[in-house]
Design an enzyme around this catalytic site. Structure first.
Site, mmCIF file in Angstrom:
data_model
loop_
_atom_site.group_PDB
_atom_site.id
_atom_site.type_symbol
_atom_site.label_atom_id
_atom_site.label_comp_id
_atom_site.label_asym_id
_atom_site.label_seq_id
_atom_site.Cartn_x
_atom_site.Cartn_y
_atom_site.Cartn_z
ATOM 1 N N GLY A 45 0.829 -1.197 0.000
ATOM 2 C CA GLY A 45 0.000 0.000 0.000
ATOM 3 C C GLY A 45 0.862 1.245 0.000
ATOM 4 O O GLY A 45 2.000 1.222 0.488
ATOM 5 N N GLN A 50 2.889 10.013 1.140
ATOM 6 C CA GLN A 50 4.170 9.304 1.200
ATOM 7 C C GLN A 50 5.077 9.635 0.003
ATOM 8 O O GLN A 50 6.266 9.325 0.034
ATOM 9 C CB GLN A 50 3.953 7.786 1.287
ATOM 10 N N CYS A 89 5.509 0.063 7.567
ATOM 11 C CA CYS A 89 5.155 1.174 6.690
ATOM 12 C C CYS A 89 6.397 1.586 5.906
ATOM 13 O O CYS A 89 7.478 1.668 6.485
ATOM 14 C CB CYS A 89 4.647 2.344 7.535
ATOM 15 N N LEU A 90 6.225 1.849 4.614
ATOM 16 C CA LEU A 90 7.373 2.249 3.785
ATOM 17 C C LEU A 90 8.001 3.556 4.288
ATOM 18 O O LEU A 90 9.171 3.798 4.057
ATOM 19 C CB LEU A 90 6.946 2.401 2.324
ATOM 20 N N HIS A 131 -4.942 1.399 7.602
ATOM 21 C CA HIS A 131 -3.575 1.939 7.676
ATOM 22 C C HIS A 131 -3.389 3.062 6.649
ATOM 23 O O HIS A 131 -2.896 4.139 6.984
ATOM 24 C CB HIS A 131 -2.568 0.803 7.439
ATOM 25 N N GLU A 132 -3.805 2.796 5.404
ATOM 26 C CA GLU A 132 -3.601 3.800 4.346
ATOM 27 C C GLU A 132 -4.472 5.027 4.582
ATOM 28 O O GLU A 132 -4.038 6.153 4.368
ATOM 29 C CB GLU A 132 -3.873 3.210 2.963
ATOM 30 N N HIS A 135 -3.001 7.554 6.860
ATOM 31 C CA HIS A 135 -2.018 8.467 6.250
ATOM 32 C C HIS A 135 -2.690 9.753 5.768
ATOM 33 O O HIS A 135 -2.107 10.834 5.848
ATOM 34 C CB HIS A 135 -1.338 7.809 5.044
HETATM 35 NI NI NI Z 1 2.120 3.367 5.734
#
Ligand code: NI
Length: 169
Positions: A45, A50, A89-90, A131-132, A135
């Site tokens: 994701g 991000q 998370c990236l 989660h997304e 953000h």
């Molecule tokens: Ni994330």
């Protein structure tokens, strides 16, 4: 085009995102770039902030052959029943911790064809959607981990933040 992924400490991850008014070439290109960037980073994701864009958009690829392009998401229902599972998370590399979330959700969003989609989700999809979406509300999973876990990762987070701020100059 593959974009640089913004890391913990970057102020762009802590800004609220704007709704998308319409689909146009700019948004379509952004969606393609997000999918490409997510795949390049081996993520499941990726949310627009991000890659430095404060718009209500995220993409998901859970490896089920369906790449979701999610615009202006809104949750319609959250189950009272919760589940705890490990997340990463990236934007927060090297940290994996358990987060408690609703087991099931119902979500509404616009897709890349500007069609309204309603989905009910459980398991990994439910978790990834929550989660997304966080953000887009400037929330990171490490904000939601248990206090004990937070203490364990706090020095790692401080270090990450310092590196990010140094890189941003
Ligand atoms: Ni994330």
């Amino acid at each position: 085009m593959i974009h640089k992924i913004r890391k913990y400490g970057d102020p762009v991850l802590r800004k609220e995102c704007d709704r998308v008014e319409k689909i146009d070439d700019e948004i379509l290109e952004l969606l393609d770039d997000m999918v490409e960037t997510m795949h390049d980073a081996n993520g499941i994701g990726l949310a627009a902030p991000q890659i430095g864009v404060n718009k209500k958009i995220f993409v998901l690829d859970l490896g089920d052959g369906h790449i979701r392009k999610v615009i202006n998401p809104e949750f319609l229902e959250f189950s009272d029943e919760t589940e705890e599972n490990e997340e990463g998370c990236l934007s927060v590399p090297g940290i994996y911790k358990k987060v408690k979330r609703s087991s099931k959700v119902k979500i509404k969003y616009m897709n890349e064809k500007w069609e309204e989609v309603t989905e009910e989700a459980e398991g990994l999809l439910s978790r990834a959607l929550q989660h997304e979406n966080d953000h887009l509300d400037a929330v990171l999973f490490v904000d939601k981990i248990a206090p004990v876990a937070k203490r364990i990762v706090s020095s790692k987070l401080q270090k990450l933040k310092k590196e990010t701020l140094k890189e941003l100059g």
